[in-house]
Scaffold this active site. Structure first.
Site, PDB file in Angstrom:
ATOM      1  N   LEU A 132     -71.711  19.516  13.168  1.00  0.00           N
ATOM      2  CA  LEU A 132     -70.898  20.699  12.876  1.00  0.00           C
ATOM      3  C   LEU A 132     -71.785  21.940  12.931  1.00  0.00           C
ATOM      4  O   LEU A 132     -72.968  21.873  12.624  1.00  0.00           O
ATOM      5  CB  LEU A 132     -70.271  20.564  11.486  1.00  0.00           C
ATOM      6  CG  LEU A 132     -69.168  19.509  11.366  1.00  0.00           C
ATOM      7  CD1 LEU A 132     -68.985  19.076   9.932  1.00  0.00           C
ATOM      8  CD2 LEU A 132     -67.862  20.035  11.936  1.00  0.00           C
ATOM      9  N   GLU A 189     -66.544   8.002   8.780  1.00  0.00           N
ATOM     10  CA  GLU A 189     -67.987   7.993   8.503  1.00  0.00           C
ATOM     11  C   GLU A 189     -68.237   7.174   7.243  1.00  0.00           C
ATOM     12  O   GLU A 189     -68.196   7.703   6.128  1.00  0.00           O
ATOM     13  CB  GLU A 189     -68.511   9.429   8.298  1.00  0.00           C
ATOM     14  CG  GLU A 189     -68.523  10.259   9.566  1.00  0.00           C
ATOM     15  CD  GLU A 189     -69.369  11.538   9.448  1.00  0.00           C
ATOM     16  OE1 GLU A 189     -69.855  11.836   8.345  1.00  0.00           O
ATOM     17  OE2 GLU A 189     -69.524  12.210  10.475  1.00  0.00           O
TER      18      GLU A 189
HETATM   19 ZN   LIG Z   1     -72.889  13.309   6.384  1.00  0.00          ZN
END
Ligand SMILES: [Zn+2]
Length: 270
Positions: A132, A189
């Site tokens: 990100l 994740e």
């Molecule tokens: Zn992370």
């Protein structure tokens, strides 16, 4: 005779619920004002592709994990330069210690706090699909940690399974579950855990909410009451546009967190 018994039991049950509500409602309250900066900091701050961290939200308790390893003995780290929030580390230490009692002890920390420069570097290196941009990662908040297992990938390793079921007891949530990709905008994740603290982690686990969903619920309903591990909590949402006065109970502990979206959440322990 049976009708009487039924009536008495009903009255006791109704009385219990009424009493519970009165207990919350009748305690004397007082108004206090929160600072505007509070809107951007705290354990419930949302940082995602839409809401970047603001400078008031940057952490101030970052330490070198290696220097503070006594807070989480047995915890391995992928490299000695890992930075971490002290508060997060303290809770992580408690969690790891209890996991060890269950025979789960192959944890390795891959990443925790990342400053904005480091995040920008990572974004450049990995590209938009895997990282990100600076300010849009929870790692910039200091409230997230990537926990791996030296025994294999986290979606199958015992460490991952244990955390998925138990992390909430220590204030952590699995931030990007496989069934919430559409809401979080992030793929599954199994290693990324976010610290939100109790009772919030317990509520989100029980309701199967990610942070976006929890905050949306609070914004819409303004209040959530719950009992977690024997403690009663009242969680109230305040829209900053309506003023920054919040209601608390004198002498009772409370926590304030911004949501980074123009709201403040006050958690009062009763
Ligand atoms: Zn992370």
């Amino acid at each position: 005779m049976k009708k009487w018994l039924f009536l008495i039991i009903s009255l006791i049950v109704i009385g219990f619920f009424v009493f519970e509500d009165i207990e919350f409602a009748e305690v004397p309250r007082m108004e206090v004002a929160v600072e505007k900066d509070q809107l951007y900091r705290g354990e419930l701050v949302l940082v995602n592709g839409e809401f970047p961290i603001s400078k008031q939200g940057l952490p101030n308790d970052i330490v070198l994990l290696e220097d503070y390893q006594s807070m989480a003995p047995g915890l391995q780290m992928v490299d000695p330069s890992i930075l971490i929030s002290r508060n997060l580390l303290q809770n992580l230490g408690l969690m790891i210690k209890d996991a060890e009692k269950d025979g789960i002890d192959h944890f390795i920390i891959n990443s925790a706090y990342r400053n904005l420069d480091k995040q920008a570097e990572l974004y450049e290196e990995m590209g938009a699909e895997y990282a990100l941009p600076a300010g849009y990662s929870e790692h910039n908040l200091g409230l997230s940690v990537d926990i791996g297992s030296t025994e294999g990938s986290m979606d199958t390793a015992a460490e991952g399974r244990w955390l998925e079921q138990n992390a909430w007891k220590y204030g952590f949530i699995l931030r990007y579950p496989s069934n919430k990709q559409e809401i979080t905008g992030i793929q599954y994740e199994p290693w990324h855990f976010r610290f939100v603290g109790l009772p919030h982690s317990a509520i989100m686990y029980k309701e199967d909410w990610v942070l976006e969903e929890y905050l949306a619920y609070l914004r819409e309903h303004t209040q959530y009451k719950t009992t977690v591990q024997g403690n009663k909590y009242e969680i109230t949402y305040y829209k900053a546009a309506d003023g920054l006065d919040i209601s608390i109970i004198p002498e009772q502990p409370y926590q304030v967190s911004g949501d980074n979206m123009g709201g403040v959440i006050v958690t009062v322990e009763l």
